[in-house]
Motif scaffolding. Structure first.
Motif, PDB file in Angstrom:
ATOM      1  N   LEU A 315      72.520 -40.116-104.897  1.00  0.00           N
ATOM      2  CA  LEU A 315      72.584 -39.227-103.736  1.00  0.00           C
ATOM      3  C   LEU A 315      73.681 -38.181-103.847  1.00  0.00           C
ATOM      4  O   LEU A 315      73.539 -37.064-103.339  1.00  0.00           O
ATOM      5  N   ALA A 316      74.781 -38.536-104.487  1.00  0.00           N
ATOM      6  CA  ALA A 316      75.946 -37.644-104.506  1.00  0.00           C
ATOM      7  C   ALA A 316      75.618 -36.288-105.115  1.00  0.00           C
ATOM      8  O   ALA A 316      76.170 -35.262-104.692  1.00  0.00           O
ATOM      9  N   VAL A 317      74.712 -36.249-106.072  1.00  0.00           N
ATOM     10  CA  VAL A 317      74.371 -34.986-106.736  1.00  0.00           C
ATOM     11  C   VAL A 317      73.127 -34.341-106.146  1.00  0.00           C
ATOM     12  O   VAL A 317      72.707 -33.283-106.612  1.00  0.00           O
ATOM     13  N   ARG A 318      72.556 -34.963-105.124  1.00  0.00           N
ATOM     14  CA  ARG A 318      71.311 -34.446-104.558  1.00  0.00           C
ATOM     15  C   ARG A 318      71.384 -34.144-103.068  1.00  0.00           C
ATOM     16  O   ARG A 318      70.542 -33.422-102.555  1.00  0.00           O
ATOM     17  N   TYR A 319      72.339 -34.681-102.365  1.00  0.00           N
ATOM     18  CA  TYR A 319      72.346 -34.564-100.908  1.00  0.00           C
ATOM     19  C   TYR A 319      73.741 -34.177-100.426  1.00  0.00           C
ATOM     20  O   TYR A 319      74.636 -35.013-100.340  1.00  0.00           O
ATOM     21  N   SER A 320      73.895 -32.919-100.105  1.00  0.00           N
ATOM     22  CA  SER A 320      75.204 -32.439 -99.651  1.00  0.00           C
ATOM     23  C   SER A 320      75.540 -32.939 -98.249  1.00  0.00           C
ATOM     24  O   SER A 320      76.681 -32.839 -97.803  1.00  0.00           O
ATOM     25  N   GLY A 321      74.539 -33.496 -97.548  1.00  0.00           N
ATOM     26  CA  GLY A 321      74.796 -34.049 -96.222  1.00  0.00           C
ATOM     27  C   GLY A 321      75.358 -35.459 -96.242  1.00  0.00           C
ATOM     28  O   GLY A 321      75.607 -36.042 -95.185  1.00  0.00           O
ATOM     29  N   LEU A 322      75.594 -36.009 -97.433  1.00  0.00           N
ATOM     30  CA  LEU A 322      76.059 -37.389 -97.528  1.00  0.00           C
ATOM     31  C   LEU A 322      77.405 -37.624 -96.829  1.00  0.00           C
ATOM     32  O   LEU A 322      77.567 -38.654 -96.157  1.00  0.00           O
ATOM     33  N   PRO A 323      78.380 -36.724 -96.937  1.00  0.00           N
ATOM     34  CA  PRO A 323      79.631 -36.950 -96.206  1.00  0.00           C
ATOM     35  C   PRO A 323      79.430 -37.084 -94.694  1.00  0.00           C
ATOM     36  O   PRO A 323      80.109 -37.877 -94.039  1.00  0.00           O
ATOM     37  N   ALA A 324      78.477 -36.343 -94.154  1.00  0.00           N
ATOM     38  CA  ALA A 324      78.207 -36.443 -92.713  1.00  0.00           C
ATOM     39  C   ALA A 324      77.613 -37.805 -92.373  1.00  0.00           C
ATOM     40  O   ALA A 324      77.866 -38.350 -91.288  1.00  0.00           O
ATOM     41  N   VAL A 325      76.840 -38.368 -93.280  1.00  0.00           N
ATOM     42  CA  VAL A 325      76.304 -39.718 -93.073  1.00  0.00           C
ATOM     43  C   VAL A 325      77.443 -40.698 -92.879  1.00  0.00           C
ATOM     44  O   VAL A 325      77.469 -41.480 -91.916  1.00  0.00           O
ATOM     45  N   TYR A 326      78.415 -40.655 -93.782  1.00  0.00           N
ATOM     46  CA  TYR A 326      79.541 -41.585 -93.697  1.00  0.00           C
ATOM     47  C   TYR A 326      80.388 -41.334 -92.452  1.00  0.00           C
ATOM     48  O   TYR A 326      80.871 -42.281 -91.820  1.00  0.00           O
ATOM     49  N   ARG A 327      80.572 -40.070 -92.094  1.00  0.00           N
ATOM     50  CA  ARG A 327      81.366 -39.756 -90.894  1.00  0.00           C
ATOM     51  C   ARG A 327      80.740 -40.377 -89.654  1.00  0.00           C
ATOM     52  O   ARG A 327      81.436 -40.981 -88.823  1.00  0.00           O
ATOM     53  N   TRP A 328      79.434 -40.253 -89.522  1.00  0.00           N
ATOM     54  CA  TRP A 328      78.788 -40.757 -88.317  1.00  0.00           C
ATOM     55  C   TRP A 328      78.654 -42.274 -88.316  1.00  0.00           C
ATOM     56  O   TRP A 328      78.718 -42.908 -87.258  1.00  0.00           O
ATOM     57  N   LEU A 329      78.512 -42.867 -89.479  1.00  0.00           N
ATOM     58  CA  LEU A 329      78.523 -44.333 -89.534  1.00  0.00           C
ATOM     59  C   LEU A 329      79.910 -44.869 -89.188  1.00  0.00           C
ATOM     60  O   LEU A 329      80.034 -45.893 -88.498  1.00  0.00           O
ATOM     61  N   ASP A 330      80.952 -44.189 -89.639  1.00  0.00           N
ATOM     62  CA  ASP A 330      82.320 -44.582 -89.263  1.00  0.00           C
ATOM     63  C   ASP A 330      82.532 -44.434 -87.766  1.00  0.00           C
ATOM     64  O   ASP A 330      83.153 -45.290 -87.126  1.00  0.00           O
ATOM     65  N   ARG A 331      82.030 -43.346 -87.223  1.00  0.00           N
ATOM     66  CA  ARG A 331      82.156 -43.106 -85.782  1.00  0.00           C
ATOM     67  C   ARG A 331      81.441 -44.207 -85.001  1.00  0.00           C
ATOM     68  O   ARG A 331      81.985 -44.759 -84.032  1.00  0.00           O
ATOM     69  N   LEU A 332      80.235 -44.556 -85.417  1.00  0.00           N
ATOM     70  CA  LEU A 332      79.481 -45.600 -84.734  1.00  0.00           C
ATOM     71  C   LEU A 332      80.209 -46.941 -84.825  1.00  0.00           C
ATOM     72  O   LEU A 332      80.321 -47.666 -83.831  1.00  0.00           O
ATOM     73  N   THR A 333      80.715 -47.265 -86.008  1.00  0.00           N
ATOM     74  CA  THR A 333      81.441 -48.527 -86.177  1.00  0.00           C
ATOM     75  C   THR A 333      82.653 -48.598 -85.283  1.00  0.00           C
ATOM     76  O   THR A 333      82.942 -49.635 -84.656  1.00  0.00           O
ATOM     77  N   SER A 334      83.390 -47.498 -85.196  1.00  0.00           N
ATOM     78  CA  SER A 334      84.578 -47.453 -84.343  1.00  0.00           C
ATOM     79  C   SER A 334      84.220 -47.691 -82.873  1.00  0.00           C
ATOM     80  O   SER A 334      84.892 -48.455 -82.166  1.00  0.00           O
ATOM     81  N   LEU A 335      83.158 -47.056 -82.418  1.00  0.00           N
ATOM     82  CA  LEU A 335      82.736 -47.221 -81.024  1.00  0.00           C
ATOM     83  C   LEU A 335      82.285 -48.654 -80.750  1.00  0.00           C
ATOM     84  O   LEU A 335      82.576 -49.216 -79.685  1.00  0.00           O
ATOM     85  N   LEU A 336      81.587 -49.235 -81.695  1.00  0.00           N
ATOM     86  CA  LEU A 336      81.141 -50.618 -81.520  1.00  0.00           C
ATOM     87  C   LEU A 336      82.333 -51.568 -81.448  1.00  0.00           C
ATOM     88  O   LEU A 336      82.391 -52.451 -80.586  1.00  0.00           O
TER      89      LEU A 336
END
Length: 383
Positions: A315-336
């Motif tokens: 994914l790292a070489v194919r999807y530039s949106g990958l950092p946003a995936v991790y940001r939002w998963l971190d955000r969700l985890t924090s809220l939970l």
């Protein structure tokens, strides 16, 4: 994933990667009429300049065809139209940048046909091409994930055995604590549920659709045991339920070494795990008394992150949106985690403030939006 959905997802990936916020359609000019057949792909075509263009792709063959616009140097895909029927025309829209382009035709029972290369001059940017993933590319991630599940099942066997022993001994307080630990272990294995087959229904099935619902004798597994443990059912009534759960988990572990993970599932489940969590956990649907659906959602995030770990090199070489995936998963985890009490119990969904619930739902929804393109990116196109 259906053809239209996959095409839309692939187009969305390319638009996101390029940072394009608007698309352009319209009728194709004569120069953008492209005819394909099993005797040639694309014929003679040209573009006067870079920018948004819509090609009218006409299938002159007697068989359906999938047509890609590719970088002929490495096969990376700029855009795709799936399953164009015979004598049918389909549009293909793209922000064309400077570079080399060729149409590639994929007919069943024929080798791929690549048409002539067209070079667009200048230094203009456009929609990026995405390198296709092969089945061989996914074999390594599949093996890694298979090993991850094997370790999880070993842990799960010991945990469900302990829960069953507590129930048989009448220590229901310990059984409740052990139930949550074991259930979260299972929920971290979310990408393998399809591979589990009927074991998943037996181990983690809901009473929905069963005759008798909550009282159905066919309802087994974690949720059935949860219902009994948190609704005052005595140990003698739950012993069979707990023993059956432990036996089913042992049977699943025994079957796992010979079980294969569908390569299509690896990328698809990165989205589906949280999609199911949003529908069944964050709605409170799957709370059968323990109030632990936020904990289950957190376990589902962990399972998603494990999938992303094994897929990361692809994914790292194919999807530039990958950092946003991790940001939002971190955000969700924090809220939970803000709703985990000091005693280890979790606030049930029904006990959340409106603001907390809205924030969690919004973070999960945004994470799902960022995860959505991964299924199309990781769909193996060639072996």
């Amino acid at each position: 994933m259906g053809a239209d959905v996959r095409h839309a997802a692939l187009t969305a990936v390319m638009a996101m990667t390029a940072g394009v916020l608007a698309a352009c359609g319209g009728s194709a000019s004569p120069a953008n009429l492209v005819s394909v057949s099993n005797g040639g792909c694309g014929g003679s075509w040209h573009l006067a300049s870079p920018g948004w263009h819509t090609f009218a792709v006409y299938n002159a063959a007697a068989e359906a065809v999938t047509v890609d616009l590719v970088n002929p140097a490495n096969g990376a895909i700029y855009a795709e139209v799936e399953t164009i029927g015979p004598q049918t025309t389909s549009p293909l829209s793209l922000d064309v940048g400077s570079g080399s382009y060729a149409f590639r035709c994929l007919f069943d029972e024929y080798d791929p046909i690549t048409g002539p290369t067209v070079v667009v001059g200048g230094h203009a940017g456009g929609s990026p091409a995405i390198l296709p993933i092969t089945s061989n590319d996914l074999l390594g991630p599949a093996r890694q994930y298979h090993a991850y599940v094997a370790v999880g099942l070993n842990t799960l066997v010991s945990q469900t055995d302990a829960v069953a022993a507590d129930v048989r001994g009448g220590n229901l307080s310990a059984a409740r604590t052990g139930w949550l630990t074991a259930h979260l272990t299972y929920e971290r294995l979310g990408a393998a549920y399809d591979a589990f087959g009927t074991f998943d229904d037996e181990i983690d099935g809901r009473p929905d659709g069963l005759a008798g619902g909550l009282t159905s004798p066919k309802w087994t597994g974690f949720y059935r045991l949860e219902y009994g443990l948190w609704h005052g059912q005595p140990g003698r009534e739950l012993t069979g339920v707990a023993d059956t759960l432990a036996a089913d988990v042992r049977a699943l572990r025994a079957s796992w070494p010979s079980t294969e993970i569908n390569l299509l599932d690896i990328g698809l489940r990165t989205h589906e795990i949280l999609e199911n969590a949003l529908e069944f956990q964050l709605s409170g649907h799957d709370d059968y008394g323990s109030g632990s659906t936020l904990a289950t959602t957190a376990a589902n995030v962990t399972g998603t992150l494990e999938l992303l770990t094994v897929l990361h090199p692809l994914l790292a070489v194919r999807y530039s949106g990958l950092p946003a995936v991790y940001r939002w998963l971190d955000r969700l985890t924090s809220l939970l985690n803000q709703n985990k009490r000091p005693n280890g119990l979790w606030v049930p969904v029904s006990g959340l403030s409106q603001r907390s619930r809205e924030q969690i739902d919004a973070a999960c929804s945004q994470a799902l939006e960022e995860l959505a393109p991964i299924a199309a990116i990781t769909e193996p196109r060639i072996s």
